[in-house]
Design a protein around this motif. Structure first.
Motif, PDB file in Angstrom:
ATOM      1  N   GLY A 114      47.231  42.586  28.921  1.00 53.71           N
ATOM      2  CA  GLY A 114      45.774  42.509  29.057  1.00 53.71           C
ATOM      3  C   GLY A 114      45.291  41.149  28.578  1.00 53.71           C
ATOM      4  O   GLY A 114      46.091  40.222  28.354  1.00 53.71           O
ATOM      5  N   CYS A 115      43.998  41.016  28.415  1.00 56.57           N
ATOM      6  CA  CYS A 115      43.437  39.739  27.957  1.00 56.57           C
ATOM      7  C   CYS A 115      42.042  39.996  27.404  1.00 56.57           C
ATOM      8  O   CYS A 115      41.275  40.789  27.965  1.00 56.57           O
ATOM      9  CB  CYS A 115      43.370  38.746  29.115  1.00 56.57           C
ATOM     10  N   ALA A 116      41.735  39.306  26.311  1.00 57.50           N
ATOM     11  CA  ALA A 116      40.434  39.533  25.659  1.00 57.50           C
ATOM     12  C   ALA A 116      39.331  38.665  26.246  1.00 57.50           C
ATOM     13  O   ALA A 116      38.163  38.850  25.921  1.00 57.50           O
ATOM     14  CB  ALA A 116      40.575  39.255  24.165  1.00 57.50           C
ATOM     15  N   ALA A 118      38.173  38.175  29.346  1.00 58.64           N
ATOM     16  CA  ALA A 118      37.294  38.837  30.322  1.00 58.64           C
ATOM     17  C   ALA A 118      36.626  37.887  31.331  1.00 58.64           C
ATOM     18  O   ALA A 118      35.413  37.968  31.562  1.00 58.64           O
ATOM     19  CB  ALA A 118      36.210  39.641  29.582  1.00 58.64           C
ATOM     20  N   CYS A 119      37.410  37.003  31.941  1.00 58.61           N
ATOM     21  CA  CYS A 119      36.857  36.152  33.000  1.00 58.61           C
ATOM     22  C   CYS A 119      36.401  37.068  34.144  1.00 58.61           C
ATOM     23  O   CYS A 119      37.102  38.029  34.491  1.00 58.61           O
ATOM     24  CB  CYS A 119      37.907  35.160  33.483  1.00 58.61           C
ATOM     25  N   ASN A 120      35.266  36.743  34.719  1.00 57.55           N
ATOM     26  CA  ASN A 120      34.617  37.695  35.631  1.00 57.55           C
ATOM     27  C   ASN A 120      35.359  37.931  36.942  1.00 57.55           C
ATOM     28  O   ASN A 120      35.173  38.966  37.575  1.00 57.55           O
ATOM     29  CB  ASN A 120      33.197  37.228  35.934  1.00 57.55           C
ATOM     30  N   PHE A 121      36.178  36.993  37.348  1.00 57.12           N
ATOM     31  CA  PHE A 121      36.856  37.087  38.644  1.00 57.12           C
ATOM     32  C   PHE A 121      38.259  37.683  38.511  1.00 57.12           C
ATOM     33  O   PHE A 121      38.965  37.836  39.496  1.00 57.12           O
ATOM     34  CB  PHE A 121      36.994  35.681  39.257  1.00 57.12           C
ATOM     35  N   CYS A 122      38.681  38.014  37.277  1.00 57.27           N
ATOM     36  CA  CYS A 122      40.102  38.282  37.017  1.00 57.27           C
ATOM     37  C   CYS A 122      40.356  39.761  36.753  1.00 57.27           C
ATOM     38  O   CYS A 122      39.665  40.392  35.948  1.00 57.27           O
ATOM     39  CB  CYS A 122      40.527  37.441  35.815  1.00 57.27           C
ATOM     40  N   ALA A 123      41.389  40.304  37.429  1.00 60.42           N
ATOM     41  CA  ALA A 123      41.717  41.727  37.254  1.00 60.42           C
ATOM     42  C   ALA A 123      42.237  42.000  35.845  1.00 60.42           C
ATOM     43  O   ALA A 123      41.957  43.047  35.263  1.00 60.42           O
ATOM     44  CB  ALA A 123      42.755  42.139  38.302  1.00 60.42           C
ATOM     45  N   MET A 184      49.391  37.522  33.187  1.00 58.17           N
ATOM     46  CA  MET A 184      48.397  38.196  32.346  1.00 58.17           C
ATOM     47  C   MET A 184      48.297  37.508  30.983  1.00 58.17           C
ATOM     48  O   MET A 184      49.303  37.174  30.372  1.00 58.17           O
ATOM     49  CB  MET A 184      48.809  39.660  32.146  1.00 58.17           C
ATOM     50  N   GLY A 185      47.063  37.314  30.543  1.00 64.10           N
ATOM     51  CA  GLY A 185      46.846  36.822  29.183  1.00 64.10           C
ATOM     52  C   GLY A 185      46.567  35.334  29.093  1.00 64.10           C
ATOM     53  O   GLY A 185      46.757  34.578  30.047  1.00 64.10           O
ATOM     54  N   GLU A 186      46.102  34.937  27.925  1.00 68.09           N
ATOM     55  CA  GLU A 186      45.808  33.531  27.635  1.00 68.09           C
ATOM     56  C   GLU A 186      46.934  33.022  26.720  1.00 68.09           C
ATOM     57  O   GLU A 186      46.982  33.365  25.531  1.00 68.09           O
ATOM     58  CB  GLU A 186      44.428  33.437  26.951  1.00 68.09           C
TER      59      GLU A 186
END
Ligand code: SF4
Length: 380
Positions: A114-116, A118-123, A184-186
């Motif tokens: 997952g990822c915290a 939350a970019c608007n275009f990203c699943a 997935m993830g930063e």
């Protein structure tokens, strides 16, 4: 002792392994052999370490466990893209993608579950953040995708193949031409594990791949970009820019409010000053969001401060995101404008459009199905 309580063997450094063997009356070279099995051969169980004595294998089994991210299943696209879902020891899903082009294979690797951000275009951004991937779990993706690239060359897999069919192909090797941390993830928010995994992939006592084949892609965490420069990293760095004004970027990438473009740009200048490395700029084109002439002008302005290569990327549609792929015509006009400014541009076509190839899409579906099938737990 329960396997779950034992530390993951792959969390140990080489020196820590040496100390372990010395403390248990063993010899240092046993640690070298073990390290070799872990990071050169990519083994995932103590039984595979056949050059160790049975007693040494038992000793390791007694003190350590393997927390493996194993191939669960995959989807194959008509264009050859292979999306692989890995399942972790704690039953979470993470994605890796194998992208073929001519006789080259690029592995796209995840750094977090997952990822915290939350970019608007990203699943992936919709999944929320579960946890960082460990060094071993990042390494597992590389080993498996490298094995699949080799197997794929031999055309031994079939669509829908299960783990059983893939076991023989998960051997590390030089089947990958590039590795990109764009899954997935930063990655810069899991810096220690990502850089440790890169160390295992590139070091001579690991997979021995050139760091020049590796790109870490980030939305831009200024403090960590400076840290990469201070650490003298040898891999490439890509900034996922997607908009070159704060006003527009805030709409796409919420963390831009915390780290506005001037701060990101200053950290990139610092990175270039210390490393001399050209920076890759990733720019996904969204219809009527960031694809006008003035957007291209802003992008050219942002790129004046350091040498860059720009990747213009076609959006891989995410259902219900509200974002739409830019038309070919607008894409061409955008690219032509930048070329007139003498910028180096590559256009990246979206891949795997017939499968859930956008980052996080497939894991998102699996998570959704699991939530429908079972009552949610506090961790979810
Ligand atoms: S684009 Fe990258 S940083 Fe943004 S939500 Fe998706 S995975 Fe996270």
């Amino acid at each position: 002792m329960s396997g779950d309580l034992q530390p993951d063997i792959r969390s140990l450094t080489h020196v820590a392994l040496q100390n372990f063997f010395l403390q248990h009356g063993g010899r240092k070279f046993r640690a070298d052999q073990t390290y070799n099995w872990l990071w050169k051969k990519g083994c995932q169980s103590f039984d595979e370490m056949t050059s160790l004595s049975k007693a040494d294998r038992l000793l390791l089994t007694h003190h350590f466990s393997f927390r493996v991210a194993g191939v669960d299943h995959f989807q194959a696209s008509r264009d050859g893209t292979l999306k692989v879902v890995f399942r972790t020891h704690d039953d979470r899903c993470v994605e890796g993608v194998l992208i073929p082009s001519a006789d080259r294979y690029t592995a796209c690797i995840s750094s977090q579950i997952g990822c915290a951000l939350a970019c608007n275009f990203c699943a992936t951004g919709r999944l929320g953040f579960s946890r960082n991937l460990t060094t071993g779990e990042i390494f597992d993706q590389v080993v498996a995708l490298s094995g699949l690239a080799g197997t794929r060359r031999d055309e031994k897999y079939t669509e829908g193949g299960k783990k059983k069919n893939l076991e023989n192909s998960t051997v590390p090797g030089h089947n990958l031409s590039n590795i990109v941390f764009m899954g997935m993830g930063e990655p810069l928010l899991n810096y220690e594990n990502v850089t440790q995994a890169i160390d295992r992939i590139t070091s001579t006592d690991g997979m021995n791949l050139s760091p020049q084949r590796i790109t870490v892609s980030s939305v831009g965490i200024p403090k960590m970009i400076r840290k990469m420069a201070d650490d003298g990293v040898k891999f490439h760095f890509a900034l996922s820019l997607h908009a070159a004004t704060d006003e527009k970027r805030n709409q796409l990438i919420p963390v831009n409010r915390k780290f506005p473009l001037t701060e990101v740009s200053d950290s990139l200048k610092y990175f270039y000053r210390l490393t001399g490395e050209r920076i890759t700029i990733e720019y996904i084109l969204f219809d009527r969001v960031n694809d006008t002439r003035s957007d291209a002008q802003a992008l050219a302005g942002f790129c004046k401060s350091f040498p860059v290569k720009i990747n213009i990327i076609q959006y891989n549609q995410v259902a219900d995101s509200g974002f739409v792929k830019t038309s070919e015509e607008k894409l061409r006009a955008f690219v032509e404008f930048l070329e007139q400014k003498n910028l180096v541009i590559n256009v990246r076509k979206s891949r795997g459009e017939d499968i859930d190839a956008a980052c996080g899409q497939l894991a998102g579906k699996i998570k959704q199905n699991a939530m429908l099938a079972e009552p949610s737990t506090p961790e979810d």
